[in-house]
Design an enzyme around this catalytic site. Structure first.
Site, short mmCIF file in Angstrom:
data_model
loop_
_atom_site.label_atom_id
_atom_site.label_comp_id
_atom_site.label_asym_id
_atom_site.label_seq_id
_atom_site.Cartn_x
_atom_site.Cartn_y
_atom_site.Cartn_z
N LYS A 52 -62.08 -9.93 -16.36
CA LYS A 52 -60.88 -10.51 -15.74
C LYS A 52 -61.29 -11.37 -14.54
CE LYS A 52 -58.42 -9.48 -18.75
NZ LYS A 52 -57.42 -10.31 -19.44
N TYR A 99 -64.29 -3.92 -18.16
CA TYR A 99 -63.09 -4.76 -18.29
C TYR A 99 -62.88 -5.65 -17.06
CZ TYR A 99 -57.99 -5.66 -18.41
OH TYR A 99 -56.74 -6.23 -18.39
N SER A 108 -55.98 -10.90 -14.29
CA SER A 108 -55.43 -9.60 -13.88
C SER A 108 -55.63 -9.38 -12.39
CB SER A 108 -56.16 -8.47 -14.63
OG SER A 108 -55.79 -7.21 -14.12
N1 NDP Z 1 -50.72 -4.58 -19.55
C1 NDP Z 1 -51.28 -4.72 -18.36
O1 NDP Z 1 -51.10 -3.91 -17.45
C2 NDP Z 1 -52.12 -5.90 -18.08
C3 NDP Z 1 -52.63 -6.72 -19.07
N2 NDP Z 1 -53.41 -7.80 -18.74
C4 NDP Z 1 -53.94 -8.65 -19.78
O2 NDP Z 1 -52.90 -9.16 -20.57
C5 NDP Z 1 -53.40 -9.50 -21.84
C6 NDP Z 1 -52.45 -8.97 -22.89
O3 NDP Z 1 -52.43 -7.57 -22.81
P1 NDP Z 1 -51.15 -6.68 -23.15
O4 NDP Z 1 -50.02 -7.52 -23.55
O5 NDP Z 1 -51.00 -5.74 -22.03
O6 NDP Z 1 -51.73 -5.85 -24.38
P2 NDP Z 1 -51.20 -5.55 -25.85
O7 NDP Z 1 -52.15 -4.54 -26.38
O8 NDP Z 1 -49.74 -5.25 -25.85
O9 NDP Z 1 -51.40 -6.93 -26.62
C7 NDP Z 1 -52.67 -7.43 -26.87
C8 NDP Z 1 -52.56 -8.62 -27.77
O10 NDP Z 1 -53.87 -9.18 -27.93
C9 NDP Z 1 -54.17 -9.26 -29.30
N3 NDP Z 1 -55.59 -9.07 -29.53
C10 NDP Z 1 -56.37 -8.00 -29.22
N4 NDP Z 1 -57.63 -8.21 -29.60
C11 NDP Z 1 -57.65 -9.43 -30.17
C12 NDP Z 1 -58.66 -10.20 -30.77
N5 NDP Z 1 -59.91 -9.76 -30.87
N6 NDP Z 1 -58.33 -11.41 -31.27
C13 NDP Z 1 -57.07 -11.88 -31.19
N7 NDP Z 1 -56.07 -11.20 -30.63
C14 NDP Z 1 -56.35 -9.98 -30.14
C15 NDP Z 1 -53.34 -8.20 -29.97
O11 NDP Z 1 -53.17 -8.56 -31.32
P3 NDP Z 1 -53.20 -7.50 -32.55
O12 NDP Z 1 -52.39 -6.33 -32.12
O13 NDP Z 1 -52.63 -8.28 -33.66
O14 NDP Z 1 -54.62 -7.10 -32.71
C16 NDP Z 1 -52.05 -8.28 -29.16
O15 NDP Z 1 -51.26 -9.33 -29.64
C17 NDP Z 1 -54.81 -8.93 -21.91
O16 NDP Z 1 -55.74 -9.97 -21.71
C18 NDP Z 1 -54.85 -7.95 -20.75
O17 NDP Z 1 -56.14 -7.81 -20.25
C19 NDP Z 1 -53.70 -8.11 -17.46
C20 NDP Z 1 -53.22 -7.34 -16.46
C21 NDP Z 1 -52.41 -6.19 -16.67
C1 LIG Z 2 -54.74 -1.93 -18.95
C2 LIG Z 2 -54.49 -1.58 -17.53
O1 LIG Z 2 -53.43 -0.70 -17.42
C3 LIG Z 2 -54.12 -2.78 -16.74
O2 LIG Z 2 -54.99 -3.82 -17.08
C4 LIG Z 2 -55.10 -4.57 -16.02
O3 LIG Z 2 -55.70 -5.62 -16.04
C5 LIG Z 2 -54.39 -4.00 -14.86
O4 LIG Z 2 -55.13 -4.06 -13.74
C6 LIG Z 2 -54.16 -2.61 -15.28
O5 LIG Z 2 -55.26 -1.81 -14.88
#
Ligand code: NDP
Ligand SMILES: C[C@H](O)[C@@H]1OC(=O)[C@H](O)[C@@H]1O
Length: 255
Positions: free
Chosen positions: A162, A158, A145
């Site tokens: 990251k 968090y 991230s």
């Molecule tokens: N959205 C953002 O702004 C940003 C996101 N990220 C990172 O991107 C990644 C994906 O996030 P995002 O798509 O936004 O979030 P979502 O909540 O849309 O998706 C999260 C996914 O992770 C799965 N998940 C959560 N906990 C577990 C677990 N314990 N074991 C297995 N699977 C799990 C969920 O599965 P289920 O629903 O089936 O539990 C789901 O498929 C994360 O690592 C997040 O930190 C990084 C930067 C920015």
């Molecule tokens: C979940 C937040 O909106 C998202 O997660 C990250 O890793 C980005 O920096 C945003 O803060």
């Protein structure tokens, strides 16, 4: 369209929704068979597999909590059983339960560490062992991230996970280079998914966050598709230990 992952097997954790799902679909669009891990959302996982199959590729969903080290072994074993090998591993699963620092519950801190960092460590280790055993290299991509580089008032549990992922890819790039395994990370900015739905329901915050982005909008999951496919593909054959910001320019926007 040139398919960049033809004949490859790609594994993605946390791919029932959001960025992981977009990465899985993107890999299938580029000719890969795709195995996904998910924790709870069976409907989301099933529909992701259906979308992969509609693109003419093989798909597999394997349920498991990444915080449990056994999940990693099981996920890799099931994917190899089904597809015979793994070429690309995308560590994406993550949580971000927003909370203030001074009264952070121990359980929230520990759960976030276990899912985002410990889970990633065991997954990457299991995937790497399989790639080493196969003997033909591979690509590992961590969804880190922008928060690896900057802080967040309600993300003190968090952002270190990251930063940890970013660092893990740098160290595994060294440990695995001799095996032809490349390790890189993507650093998304704010991408509209379920993880921040509640936080960004606050219109003022959402407008402020969007206003910080030089490209003029918050991200969508499919904004990550191209960067992840690129790092997975041979186009990036001399790229390892690198990190790619995918944030619409938010990080560099001081004033
Ligand atoms: N959205 C953002 O702004 C940003 C996101 N990220 C990172 O991107 C990644 C994906 O996030 P995002 O798509 O936004 O979030 P979502 O909540 O849309 O998706 C999260 C996914 O992770 C799965 N998940 C959560 N906990 C577990 C677990 N314990 N074991 C297995 N699977 C799990 C969920 O599965 P289920 O629903 O089936 O539990 C789901 O498929 C994360 O690592 C997040 O930190 C990084 C930067 C920015
Ligand atoms: C979940 C937040 O909106 C998202 O997660 C990250 O890793 C980005 O920096 C945003 O803060």
């Amino acid at each position: 369209m040139t398919k960049l992952l033809e004949g490859k097997t790609v594994l993605v954790t946390g791919a029932s929704a959001g960025i992981g799902r977009a990465a899985a679909i993107g890999a299938a669009r580029h000719g890969a068979d795709v195995a996904i891990n998910f924790a709870r959302d069976t409907d989301g996982a099933d529909s992701a597999v259906a979308e992969i199959e509609a693109l003419g590729q093989r798909g597999l969903a394997v349920q498991g909590d990444v915080a449990d080290p056994e999940t990693a072994k099981h996920f890799i074993a099931r994917a190899v059983e089904e597809f015979g090998k793994i070429d690309v591993f995308v560590n994406n699963a993550g949580i971000c339960p927003f909370h203030a620092f001074l009264d952070m519950p121990v359980e929230t801190f520990e759960r976030t560490m276990r899912v985002n960092l410990h889970g990633a460590y065991f997954m990457v280790q299991a995937a790497a062992n399989q790639m080493v055993k196969q003997g033909h290299g591979g690509a590992i991509i961590a969804v880190s991230s922008i928060s690896a580089l900057v802080g967040g008032e309600y993300q003190t549990h968090y952002t270190p996970t990251k930063a940890g992922l970013h660092s893990l890819m740098q160290s595994t790039a060294i440990a695995l280079g001799r095996h032809g395994i490349r390790c890189n990370s993507v650093l998304p900015g704010t991408i509209l998914t379920d993880i921040n739905k509640e936080d960004l329901a606050d219109e003022a915050k959402r407008a402020y966050m969007a206003g910080r982005v030089p490209l003029g909008r918050l991200g969508q999951p499919d904004d990550l598709e191209g960067p992840i496919v690129f790092l997975a593909s041979d186009l990036a054959k001399y790229v390892t230990g690198a990190s790619l910001l995918v944030d619409g320019g938010a990080f560099v926007n001081l004033q």
